[in-house]
Write an enzyme that holds these catalytic residues in place. Structure first.
Site, PDB file in Angstrom:
ATOM      1  N   ASP A  89      -4.758   3.517  -1.809  1.00 35.53           N
ATOM      2  CA  ASP A  89      -5.810   3.811  -0.840  1.00 35.53           C
ATOM      3  C   ASP A  89      -6.382   5.195  -1.062  1.00 35.53           C
ATOM      4  O   ASP A  89      -5.702   6.198  -0.862  1.00 35.53           O
ATOM      5  CB  ASP A  89      -5.235   3.714   0.578  1.00 35.53           C
ATOM      6  CG  ASP A  89      -5.109   2.277   1.034  1.00 35.53           C
ATOM      7  OD1 ASP A  89      -6.099   1.533   0.934  1.00 35.53           O
ATOM      8  OD2 ASP A  89      -4.008   1.892   1.483  1.00 35.53           O
ATOM      9  N   MET A 126      -9.130   7.950   0.053  1.00 42.00           N
ATOM     10  CA  MET A 126      -9.981   8.325   1.197  1.00 42.00           C
ATOM     11  C   MET A 126     -10.570   9.707   0.954  1.00 42.00           C
ATOM     12  O   MET A 126      -9.875  10.604   0.488  1.00 42.00           O
ATOM     13  CB  MET A 126      -9.142   8.368   2.472  1.00 42.00           C
ATOM     14  CG  MET A 126      -8.408   7.069   2.763  1.00 42.00           C
ATOM     15  SD  MET A 126      -7.414   7.233   4.246  1.00 42.00           S
ATOM     16  CE  MET A 126      -6.648   5.603   4.287  1.00 42.00           C
ATOM     17  N   MET A 177     -11.419  -6.183   5.577  1.00 34.44           N
ATOM     18  CA  MET A 177     -10.627  -5.222   6.351  1.00 34.44           C
ATOM     19  C   MET A 177     -10.249  -5.851   7.697  1.00 34.44           C
ATOM     20  O   MET A 177     -11.104  -6.387   8.395  1.00 34.44           O
ATOM     21  CB  MET A 177     -11.420  -3.934   6.601  1.00 34.44           C
ATOM     22  CG  MET A 177     -11.660  -3.048   5.385  1.00 34.44           C
ATOM     23  SD  MET A 177     -10.191  -2.530   4.469  1.00 34.44           S
ATOM     24  CE  MET A 177      -9.203  -1.732   5.723  1.00 34.44           C
ATOM     25  N   HIS A 213      -8.460   1.069  -3.869  1.00 34.18           N
ATOM     26  CA  HIS A 213      -9.352   0.785  -2.741  1.00 34.18           C
ATOM     27  C   HIS A 213     -10.100   2.072  -2.419  1.00 34.18           C
ATOM     28  O   HIS A 213      -9.537   2.994  -1.834  1.00 34.18           O
ATOM     29  CB  HIS A 213      -8.497   0.297  -1.555  1.00 34.18           C
ATOM     30  CG  HIS A 213      -9.288   0.006  -0.324  1.00 34.18           C
ATOM     31  ND1 HIS A 213      -8.688  -0.201   0.907  1.00 34.18           N
ATOM     32  CD2 HIS A 213     -10.614  -0.123  -0.113  1.00 34.18           C
ATOM     33  CE1 HIS A 213      -9.622  -0.435   1.806  1.00 34.18           C
ATOM     34  NE2 HIS A 213     -10.797  -0.395   1.231  1.00 34.18           N
ATOM     35  N   MET A 271     -12.196   4.077  -0.408  1.00 40.85           N
ATOM     36  CA  MET A 271     -12.805   4.302   0.910  1.00 40.85           C
ATOM     37  C   MET A 271     -13.530   5.647   0.838  1.00 40.85           C
ATOM     38  O   MET A 271     -13.117   6.639   1.450  1.00 40.85           O
ATOM     39  CB  MET A 271     -11.723   4.301   1.993  1.00 40.85           C
ATOM     40  CG  MET A 271     -11.173   2.901   2.249  1.00 40.85           C
ATOM     41  SD  MET A 271      -9.642   2.949   3.179  1.00 40.85           S
ATOM     42  CE  MET A 271      -8.487   3.223   1.856  1.00 40.85           C
ATOM     43  N   HIS A 276      -1.303  -1.340  -4.272  1.00 38.42           N
ATOM     44  CA  HIS A 276      -2.578  -0.998  -3.626  1.00 38.42           C
ATOM     45  C   HIS A 276      -2.629   0.516  -3.395  1.00 38.42           C
ATOM     46  O   HIS A 276      -1.765   1.084  -2.739  1.00 38.42           O
ATOM     47  CB  HIS A 276      -2.656  -1.769  -2.307  1.00 38.42           C
ATOM     48  CG  HIS A 276      -3.949  -1.658  -1.575  1.00 38.42           C
ATOM     49  ND1 HIS A 276      -5.043  -2.452  -1.857  1.00 38.42           N
ATOM     50  CD2 HIS A 276      -4.329  -0.872  -0.537  1.00 38.42           C
ATOM     51  CE1 HIS A 276      -6.031  -2.156  -1.020  1.00 38.42           C
ATOM     52  NE2 HIS A 276      -5.625  -1.188  -0.211  1.00 38.42           N
ATOM     53  N   SER A 320       0.858  -1.195   0.000  1.00 36.00           N
ATOM     54  CA  SER A 320       0.000   0.000   0.000  1.00 36.00           C
ATOM     55  C   SER A 320       0.885   1.232   0.000  1.00 36.00           C
ATOM     56  O   SER A 320       1.651   1.466   0.942  1.00 36.00           O
ATOM     57  CB  SER A 320      -0.894   0.006   1.241  1.00 36.00           C
ATOM     58  OG  SER A 320      -1.362   1.329   1.467  1.00 36.00           O
ATOM     59  N   ASP A 325      -6.425  -6.465   4.648  1.00 39.38           N
ATOM     60  CA  ASP A 325      -5.892  -5.102   4.591  1.00 39.38           C
ATOM     61  C   ASP A 325      -5.927  -4.475   5.980  1.00 39.38           C
ATOM     62  O   ASP A 325      -7.002  -4.252   6.539  1.00 39.38           O
ATOM     63  CB  ASP A 325      -6.764  -4.295   3.608  1.00 39.38           C
ATOM     64  CG  ASP A 325      -6.220  -2.895   3.347  1.00 39.38           C
ATOM     65  OD1 ASP A 325      -5.173  -2.543   3.907  1.00 39.38           O
ATOM     66  OD2 ASP A 325      -6.868  -2.161   2.565  1.00 39.38           O
TER      67      ASP A 325
HETATM   68  C1  DX5 Z   1      -6.360   1.323   5.827  1.00 40.79           C
HETATM   69  C2  DX5 Z   1      -5.940   1.152   4.384  1.00 40.79           C
HETATM   70  C3  DX5 Z   1      -4.794   0.230   4.272  1.00 40.79           C
HETATM   71  C4  DX5 Z   1      -3.548   0.713   4.921  1.00 40.79           C
HETATM   72  C5  DX5 Z   1      -2.785  -0.468   5.426  1.00 40.79           C
HETATM   73  O1  DX5 Z   1      -7.243   2.358   5.926  1.00 40.79           O
HETATM   74  O2  DX5 Z   1      -6.993   0.630   3.608  1.00 40.79           O
HETATM   75  O3  DX5 Z   1      -4.547  -0.196   2.948  1.00 40.79           O
HETATM   76  O4  DX5 Z   1      -2.746   1.493   4.111  1.00 40.79           O
HETATM   77  O5  DX5 Z   1      -1.737   0.008   6.158  1.00 40.79           O
HETATM   78  P1  DX5 Z   1      -0.879  -0.860   7.162  1.00 40.79           P
HETATM   79  O6  DX5 Z   1      -0.319  -2.009   6.388  1.00 40.79           O
HETATM   80  O7  DX5 Z   1       0.135   0.102   7.626  1.00 40.79           O
HETATM   81  O8  DX5 Z   1      -1.815  -1.332   8.254  1.00 40.79           O
HETATM   82 ZN    ZN Z   2      -6.517  -0.382   1.552  1.00 42.68          ZN
END
Ligand code: DX5
Ligand code: ZN
Length: 226
Positions: A32, A34, A135, A63, A65, A30, A5, A173
């Site tokens: 992320d 948000m 998750m 991903h 979110m 990956h 990620s 994840d």
């Molecule tokens: C969480 C994200 C993850 C995150 C994982 O909100 O969806 O993909 O980056 O990070 P680590 O591996 O540091 O828990």
């Molecule tokens: Zn993620």
């Protein structure tokens, strides 16, 4: 399969970091996304995918979110995304969007759900997806600890997928590191997102990634033979 990620990467040299994990054997990247609404944080948008597209041939999985994923799908596809993962929490009926991603956009489709969502709620849609994203922390931030109850959820998901869609991937994840990856792999996960454990590793991302891959392989082959 390991999916680093980039949320935890050094953004001042993102391309370099992605090349490094690709050379070390990462299977996909990956991304992320948000929106500050579905999760209490902001991260990145399609412009990052566009920037990375010429840097790597690895699949770029997004991903989402976000509260309203439908608004962003086209932009991410145009930018060069290979897979789009949407959250069950924001979709009262996810089927039309899952089908749109697969058929109209021609991309791999993933369905994600948070640690407090009963796994059974995803059951009606398991035939419509390529990837189930379980998750293992509440989304929003990198660097959180793996929630131990996740292991039972992965096992349940594995059993449901064996029944409905055996080739569907189970991705985990959140909090995946050298201590937790074996447990998640033995429970049936086969794609492992890792942010902090890769990009925050003392000995660098390449060594960390190789270690994680080896641990996952060891755990899933012994789970398979037991
Ligand atoms: C969480 C994200 C993850 C995150 C994982 O909100 O969806 O993909 O980056 O990070 P680590 O591996 O540091 O828990
Ligand atoms: Zn993620």
């Amino acid at each position: 399969m390991i999916a680093p990620s980039i949320l935890s990467a050094d953004f001042s040299r993102l391309g370099e970091q992605v090349r490094e994990v690709a050379t070390a054997g990462a299977n996909r990247i990956h991304v992320d996304v948000m929106d500050g609404h579905f999760v209490p944080n902001l991260s990145m948008g399609a412009v990052v995918v566009k920037g990375l597209r010429p840097v790597t041939q690895l699949p770029l999985e997004v991903h989402l979110m976000v509260e309203d994923p439908g608004r962003f799908l086209d932009g991410f596809v145009k930018a060069g995304s290979d897979a789009l993962i949407v959250h069950l929490e924001v979709l009262p009926d996810p089927r039309p969007m899952l089908e749109h991603i697969r058929k109209a956009l021609g991309k791999k489709v993933g369905l994600a759900f948070n640690p407090d969502m009963p796994v059974e709620r995803a059951e009606p849609y398991l035939r419509d997806i390529d990837l189930a994203l379980c998750m293992t922390v509440f989304p929003g931030f990198g660097g959180q600890a793996y929630i131990p109850e996740s292991t039972e959820r992965i096992k349940k998901l594995r059993a449901l997928l064996d029944q409905h869609n055996p080739t569907c991937e189970i991705e985990v994840d959140g909090g995946i590191d050298a201590k937790t990856i074996g447990e998640a792999a033995s429970a049936g996960a086969n794609v492992f997102v890792a942010g902090t454990a890769v990009f925050g590793a003392k000995n660098g991302p390449a060594a960390a990634l190789k270690e994680l891959a080896q641990l996952a392989k060891g755990a899933s082959s012994s789970a398979g033979s037991s």
